[in-house]
Design a protein around this motif. Structure first.
Motif, short mmCIF file in Angstrom:
data_model
loop_
_atom_site.label_atom_id
_atom_site.label_comp_id
_atom_site.label_asym_id
_atom_site.label_seq_id
_atom_site.Cartn_x
_atom_site.Cartn_y
_atom_site.Cartn_z
N ASP A 183 42.99 38.33 42.98
CA ASP A 183 42.33 37.45 42.02
C ASP A 183 42.67 35.99 42.31
O ASP A 183 43.81 35.55 42.06
CB ASP A 183 42.78 37.80 40.59
CG ASP A 183 42.14 39.09 40.11
OD1 ASP A 183 40.90 39.19 40.18
OD2 ASP A 183 42.88 39.99 39.67
N ASP B 128 35.93 45.49 36.37
CA ASP B 128 37.20 44.76 36.40
C ASP B 128 37.53 44.22 35.01
O ASP B 128 36.77 43.44 34.44
CB ASP B 128 37.06 43.60 37.40
CG ASP B 128 38.34 42.80 37.57
OD1 ASP B 128 39.39 43.18 37.02
OD2 ASP B 128 38.29 41.78 38.29
N GLY C 132 44.93 46.23 36.82
CA GLY C 132 46.11 45.42 37.06
C GLY C 132 47.27 45.87 36.21
O GLY C 132 48.18 46.58 36.65
N SER C 133 47.23 45.48 34.92
CA SER C 133 48.37 45.77 34.04
C SER C 133 48.58 47.27 33.84
O SER C 133 49.71 47.72 33.71
CB SER C 133 48.19 45.05 32.70
OG SER C 133 46.95 45.38 32.12
C1 DX5 Z 1 40.83 39.01 35.33
C2 DX5 Z 1 40.98 39.55 36.72
C3 DX5 Z 1 41.33 40.98 36.77
C4 DX5 Z 1 42.64 41.30 36.14
C5 DX5 Z 1 42.58 42.68 35.62
O1 DX5 Z 1 40.34 37.72 35.37
O2 DX5 Z 1 39.77 39.40 37.44
O3 DX5 Z 1 41.26 41.50 38.08
O4 DX5 Z 1 43.74 41.18 36.99
O5 DX5 Z 1 43.73 42.93 34.89
P1 DX5 Z 1 43.80 44.11 33.83
O6 DX5 Z 1 43.52 45.40 34.58
O7 DX5 Z 1 45.18 44.01 33.34
O8 DX5 Z 1 42.75 43.84 32.80
#
Ligand code: DX5
Ligand code: ZN
Length: 218
Positions: free
Chosen positions: A33, A173, A195-196
Motif C-alpha cells: 500500500d 481490499d 492486513g490487520s
Molecule cells: C487501505 C489499504 C488496505 C489495508 C487493508 O487503504 O488499501 O490494503 O491495508 O487493511 P485491513 O485488511 O486491515 O482493512
C-alpha cells in the motif's frame, strides 16, 4: 482464490520475516500500500521499499498506489520490481493514459474504485486492465470496518466480465475477515487483501487458513 496479505499491518522492523512467513503460509500476492499524504491522509511505502523486498520473495508484488497523479511514480514502481500496479480512477484525469503507461512498463495494470465511486466510471477501461480493485473501506488506513454496500459492485463487475469475455481479476481490499470474505467470494471476487486480520493475529498461517476456509464455505 488468492489471498494477498497487506504488509501495511506487518512489522516494518521485520518485513523480510513477515513476508517469508505469509509466503510459506500460502499467500498468493504481497500487497503493498503506497500512500502519498495527499490522495489519502497517510504516508507509507514507496518504490524504495518495493526494491528492498523484491529479492526476498517469489510472490508477485501487488502495488496499490493511493497517490494523486500516479503517472509520476509508475516508472519508479516498475523499475523497483512491481508485478502489478493498481491506480485509483479518482486520482488521475487520464485513467486510460495512465493504465497504458503501466502496460508499456510490461507490468500488469489494475484500476481501483473507492467505496463512493461507481463501476460505470471504469467501464471504458475494463477491456484494458488485468485487475480491478474494489475498495471496501475508504483508503488510508488498515483496520477499518468493511463497507457492505460495495459488494454489489463486485457482482456488477463479474457480470460485465462474463458478458464481454474480459479476463481481469477482481480484488477486494479493506476490512476482510473470516466474516466478510464469504460475501465477497460469493459476489465474484478472486483476490482478497487482508492486513490487520492476518498480521494482527498471533498465528498468521492460521489466519490465512481461516480466510480460505471461510471463503470455501459459501
Ligand atoms: C487501505 C489499504 C488496505 C489495508 C487493508 O487503504 O488499501 O490494503 O491495508 O487493511 P485491513 O485488511 O486491515 O482493512
Ligand atoms: Zn490496499
Amino acid at each position: 482464490m488468492k489471498i494477498a496479505p497487506s504488509i501495511l499491518s506487518a512489522d516494518f522492523a521485520n518485513l523480510e520475516r513477515d513476508i517469508k512467513m505469509v509466503e510459506k503460509a500460502g499467500a498468493s500476492y504481497i500487497h503493498v500500500d503506497a500512500m502519498d499524504g495527499q490522495f489519502v491522509d497517510n504516508l507509507t511505502l514507496g518504490p524504495n521499499i518495493v526494491q528492498a523486498i523484491r529479492p526476498h520473495t517469489k510472490l508477485p508484488l501487488d502495488c496499490h498506489l493511493m497517490i494523486s497523479n500516479p503517472e509520476k511514480f509508475i516508472p519508479a514502481f516498475a523499475k523497483a520490481g512491481a508485478d502489478i500496479i493498481s491506480i485509483h480512477v479518482e486520482a488521475t484525469h487520464h485513467i486510460h493514459g495512465a493504465l497504458q503507461m503501466i502496460k508499456n512498463e510490461k507490468v500488469s495494470a489494475g484500476v481501483v474504485i473507492n467505496p463512493g465511486t461507481s463501476v460505470e466510471t471504469i467501464v471504458p477501461v475494463l477491456g484494458d486492465v488485468d485487475l480491478v480493485l474494489v475498495m471496501t473501506v475508504n483508503p488510508g488506513f488498515g483496520g477499518q470496518s468493511f463497507i457492505e454496500s460495495a459488494v454489489d459492485k463486485i457482482k456488477t463487475l463479474a457480470h460485465i466480465r462474463k458478458e464481454k469475455g474480459y479476463h481481469f481479476e477482481i480484488e477486494v481490499d479493506g476490512g476482510i475477515t473470516d466474516e466478510t470474505i464469504g460475501m465477497c467470494k460469493e459476489a465474484g471476487a478472486d483476490v482478497f487483501v487482508a492486513g490487520s486480520y492476518i498480521f494482527g493475529s498471533s498465528d498468521e498461517g492460521k489466519a490465512i487458513e481461516k480466510l480460505k476456509e471461510a471463503a470455501k464455505n459459501v
